[in-house]
Scaffold this motif. Sequence first.
Motif, PDB file in Angstrom:
ATOM      1  N   LEU A 190       0.851  -1.189   0.000  1.00 17.63           N
ATOM      2  CA  LEU A 190       0.000   0.000   0.000  1.00 17.63           C
ATOM      3  C   LEU A 190       0.887   1.240   0.000  1.00 17.63           C
ATOM      4  CD1 LEU A 190      -2.867   1.274   0.317  1.00 17.63           C
ATOM      5  CD2 LEU A 190      -2.421   1.266   2.791  1.00 17.63           C
ATOM      6  N   THR A 191       0.695   2.090  -1.003  1.00 13.97           N
ATOM      7  CA  THR A 191       1.440   3.350  -1.071  1.00 13.97           C
ATOM      8  C   THR A 191       0.474   4.499  -0.819  1.00 13.97           C
ATOM      9  OG1 THR A 191       3.071   2.459  -2.616  1.00 13.97           O
ATOM     10  CG2 THR A 191       2.871   4.851  -2.492  1.00 13.97           C
ATOM     11  N   THR A 192       0.740   5.245   0.237  1.00 16.02           N
ATOM     12  CA  THR A 192      -0.084   6.390   0.602  1.00 16.02           C
ATOM     13  C   THR A 192       0.721   7.677   0.438  1.00 16.02           C
ATOM     14  OG1 THR A 192       0.604   6.210   2.923  1.00 16.02           O
ATOM     15  CG2 THR A 192      -1.407   5.021   2.258  1.00 16.02           C
ATOM     16  N   THR A 193       0.018   8.795   0.487  1.00 15.82           N
ATOM     17  CA  THR A 193       0.658  10.107   0.433  1.00 15.82           C
ATOM     18  C   THR A 193       0.741  10.663   1.846  1.00 15.82           C
ATOM     19  OG1 THR A 193      -0.255  10.533  -1.764  1.00 15.82           O
ATOM     20  CG2 THR A 193       0.529  12.436  -0.521  1.00 15.82           C
ATOM     21  N   GLY A 194       1.944  11.047   2.262  1.00 13.35           N
ATOM     22  CA  GLY A 194       2.153  11.515   3.628  1.00 13.35           C
ATOM     23  C   GLY A 194       1.225  12.660   3.997  1.00 13.35           C
ATOM     24  N   ALA A 195       0.573  12.537   5.148  1.00 15.59           N
ATOM     25  CA  ALA A 195      -0.373  13.566   5.571  1.00 15.59           C
ATOM     26  C   ALA A 195       0.308  14.916   5.755  1.00 15.59           C
ATOM     27  CB  ALA A 195      -1.047  13.142   6.875  1.00 15.59           C
ATOM     28  N   ARG A 196       1.540  14.906   6.226  1.00 16.85           N
ATOM     29  CA  ARG A 196       2.277  16.159   6.437  1.00 16.85           C
ATOM     30  C   ARG A 196       3.300  16.412   5.341  1.00 16.85           C
ATOM     31  NH1 ARG A 196       3.608  16.011  12.990  1.00 16.85           N
ATOM     32  NH2 ARG A 196       1.428  15.997  13.698  1.00 16.85           N
ATOM     33  N   SER A 197       4.025  15.365   4.971  1.00 15.21           N
ATOM     34  CA  SER A 197       5.137  15.562   4.025  1.00 15.21           C
ATOM     35  C   SER A 197       4.680  15.627   2.582  1.00 15.21           C
ATOM     36  CB  SER A 197       6.149  14.421   4.177  1.00 15.21           C
ATOM     37  OG  SER A 197       5.578  13.195   3.719  1.00 15.21           O
ATOM     38  N   GLY A 198       3.570  14.952   2.271  1.00 12.71           N
ATOM     39  CA  GLY A 198       3.144  14.882   0.871  1.00 12.71           C
ATOM     40  C   GLY A 198       3.949  13.893   0.056  1.00 12.71           C
ATOM     41  N   ARG A 199       4.852  13.147   0.714  1.00 10.67           N
ATOM     42  CA  ARG A 199       5.693  12.193   0.008  1.00 10.67           C
ATOM     43  C   ARG A 199       5.043  10.808   0.030  1.00 10.67           C
ATOM     44  NH1 ARG A 199       9.817  14.793   3.097  1.00 10.67           N
ATOM     45  NH2 ARG A 199       9.868  12.990   4.490  1.00 10.67           N
ATOM     46  N   ALA A 249       0.330  -2.116  18.614  1.00 11.56           N
ATOM     47  CA  ALA A 249       0.760  -0.881  19.292  1.00 11.56           C
ATOM     48  C   ALA A 249      -0.457  -0.035  19.672  1.00 11.56           C
ATOM     49  CB  ALA A 249       1.690  -0.083  18.378  1.00 11.56           C
ATOM     50  N   ARG A 250      -0.251   0.870  20.623  1.00  9.77           N
ATOM     51  CA  ARG A 250      -1.369   1.688  21.105  1.00  9.77           C
ATOM     52  C   ARG A 250      -1.753   2.795  20.128  1.00  9.77           C
ATOM     53  NH1 ARG A 250      -3.209   0.594  25.912  1.00  9.77           N
ATOM     54  NH2 ARG A 250      -2.010  -0.758  27.320  1.00  9.77           N
ATOM     55  N   ARG A 251      -0.876   3.111  19.202  1.00  5.45           N
ATOM     56  CA  ARG A 251      -1.175   4.161  18.225  1.00  5.45           C
ATOM     57  C   ARG A 251      -1.558   3.557  16.885  1.00  5.45           C
ATOM     58  NH1 ARG A 251       3.469   8.892  18.853  1.00  5.45           N
ATOM     59  NH2 ARG A 251       3.001   9.463  21.031  1.00  5.45           N
ATOM     60  N   HIS A 252      -2.419   4.271  16.164  1.00  5.18           N
ATOM     61  CA  HIS A 252      -2.752   3.850  14.813  1.00  5.18           C
ATOM     62  C   HIS A 252      -1.497   3.928  13.946  1.00  5.18           C
ATOM     63  CE1 HIS A 252      -6.920   3.541  15.663  1.00  5.18           C
ATOM     64  NE2 HIS A 252      -7.194   4.831  15.699  1.00  5.18           N
ATOM     65  N   PRO A 253      -1.402   3.085  12.917  1.00  2.00           N
ATOM     66  CA  PRO A 253      -0.235   3.144  12.027  1.00  2.00           C
ATOM     67  C   PRO A 253      -0.222   4.450  11.227  1.00  2.00           C
ATOM     68  CG  PRO A 253      -1.913   1.690  11.130  1.00  2.00           C
ATOM     69  CD  PRO A 253      -2.365   2.038  12.519  1.00  2.00           C
ATOM     70  N   ALA A 254       0.970   4.859  10.823  1.00  2.00           N
ATOM     71  CA  ALA A 254       1.111   6.116  10.074  1.00  2.00           C
ATOM     72  C   ALA A 254       0.313   6.085   8.779  1.00  2.00           C
ATOM     73  CB  ALA A 254       2.588   6.387   9.802  1.00  2.00           C
ATOM     74  N   TRP A 255       0.234   4.899   8.137  1.00  2.00           N
ATOM     75  CA  TRP A 255      -0.474   4.838   6.861  1.00  2.00           C
ATOM     76  C   TRP A 255      -1.948   5.185   7.004  1.00  2.00           C
ATOM     77  CZ3 TRP A 255      -4.569   1.590   6.503  1.00  2.00           C
ATOM     78  CH2 TRP A 255      -4.603   0.425   7.270  1.00  2.00           C
ATOM     79  N   LEU A 256      -2.538   4.934   8.194  1.00  2.00           N
ATOM     80  CA  LEU A 256      -3.942   5.279   8.399  1.00  2.00           C
ATOM     81  C   LEU A 256      -4.129   6.798   8.397  1.00  2.00           C
ATOM     82  CD1 LEU A 256      -6.833   4.264   9.045  1.00  2.00           C
ATOM     83  CD2 LEU A 256      -6.272   4.697  11.442  1.00  2.00           C
ATOM     84  N   HIS A 257      -3.233   7.511   9.071  1.00  2.00           N
ATOM     85  CA  HIS A 257      -3.317   8.974   9.070  1.00  2.00           C
ATOM     86  C   HIS A 257      -3.174   9.517   7.647  1.00  2.00           C
ATOM     87  CE1 HIS A 257      -3.252   9.009  13.441  1.00  2.00           C
ATOM     88  NE2 HIS A 257      -2.172   8.242  13.416  1.00  2.00           N
ATOM     89  N   ASN A 258      -2.311   8.888   6.866  1.00  2.00           N
ATOM     90  CA  ASN A 258      -2.150   9.306   5.475  1.00  2.00           C
ATOM     91  C   ASN A 258      -3.429   9.082   4.680  1.00  2.00           C
ATOM     92  OD1 ASN A 258       0.492   9.821   6.181  1.00  2.00           O
ATOM     93  ND2 ASN A 258       1.336   8.019   5.175  1.00  2.00           N
ATOM     94  N   VAL A 259      -4.077   7.922   4.897  1.00  2.00           N
ATOM     95  CA  VAL A 259      -5.319   7.603   4.190  1.00  2.00           C
ATOM     96  C   VAL A 259      -6.413   8.602   4.537  1.00  2.00           C
ATOM     97  CG1 VAL A 259      -7.237   5.944   4.221  1.00  2.00           C
ATOM     98  CG2 VAL A 259      -4.913   5.159   3.755  1.00  2.00           C
TER      99      VAL A 259
END
Length: 285
Positions: free
Chosen positions: A39-48, A72-82
Motif C-alpha cells: 500500500l502506497t499512501t501520500t504523507g499527511a504532512r510531508s506529501g511524500r 501498538a497503542r497508536r494507529h499506524p502512520a499509513w492510516l493517518h495518510n489515508v
Amino acid sequence: MDYRKLRMSNDFNSSVIAEFRANQGRVGGMFEGGRLLLLTTTGARSGRPHTVPLGYLPDQGRVLVIGSNGGARRHPAWLHNVLAHPVVQVEDGPFVYEAAATVLSGPERDVVFARAVESDSGWADYERRSGRELPVVALEAVPVAGPPRAAGDAPSSPAAVLRLVHGAFRRELALIRAEVQRSGAVLGAQLRVNCLTLCANLHGHHVKEDQGLFPMLESAYPESAAALDRLRAEHGTVAVLLERLRSVLGEPGLAREELLGLVDVLTGELVAHLDHEERVLDGVL
C-alpha cells in the motif's frame, strides 16, 4: 519515540517490499502462503509517498486491510495518510492499481472484523494488546480502461499480461485450497467470501475474453476461430463449476470435505484450461 525500533521496522519493511517486487508478490518467511499487498499512501504532512506491506482480506470487488500496527497503542502512520489523502496505490502481486480507501465504521466494520478474527485469532490479540478499536479500511480499485497494469519491470505485452493474470488465479486457487484444508468442521465466513471473490473474478475475466478479446482475435486471425470456440466451451465448463461452488457456499451445513472436493475439481479443470489457453493465444498475441 524509540528511533531504534522505528529504524528496525523500516529496515524490515524495506526488505519485504524488495522481495515482493522481485518475485511478483511472492514473499517467504512469516508471510509465505499468505495474502500480502503493498500500500502506497501520500504523507499527511510531508506529501511524500510511503509504501508498507500489509496482509489483506478479499471482499468481493474490494480488499480489506486492518490497522493493527503490530498491537501498538497508536494507529499506524499509513492510516493517518489515508484519512488525509484517500486515493492510494495498491500493488497486488504483479499488478498495480489506484484505489479509493474508505475507513469502515459501525456495523459494517464490526461484521468484517469479526470475519477476520474468525479466520485468524491474531487480529483479536492485536486489538486486545493495543487497547483501541482496530480500524478496517476498504480499498476499492478506481476503474480504468484497458488491461491490468503490470507493476515495476513486469512484462506488459498482451501475452505476458495474460500469463500474469493466469498466474494470479493459479496462486489464489492454491491459497483457497490450503485454507479449506486448514479449516475446521464449520467453514468460516471469511473463507466463504474468499471463494465467492474468486468466483466473481474468474467470471469477470472470462466475460471480458468472450466479449472483447476473442472477437478481436477472430477478426484479425480468422484461422483461430475453431481454437477460440473450444476456449469458449471450456469457459462454459468452468462457469458450471463456479455456479456449483457458489451454490454450495450458501449451504449452512457445508462439510469441509465436500468443499475441498469441489475446489479440487475446479482447480483441475481451470488449470488445464489456463494452460491450454496460453498455448493457443501465446502465438497469436
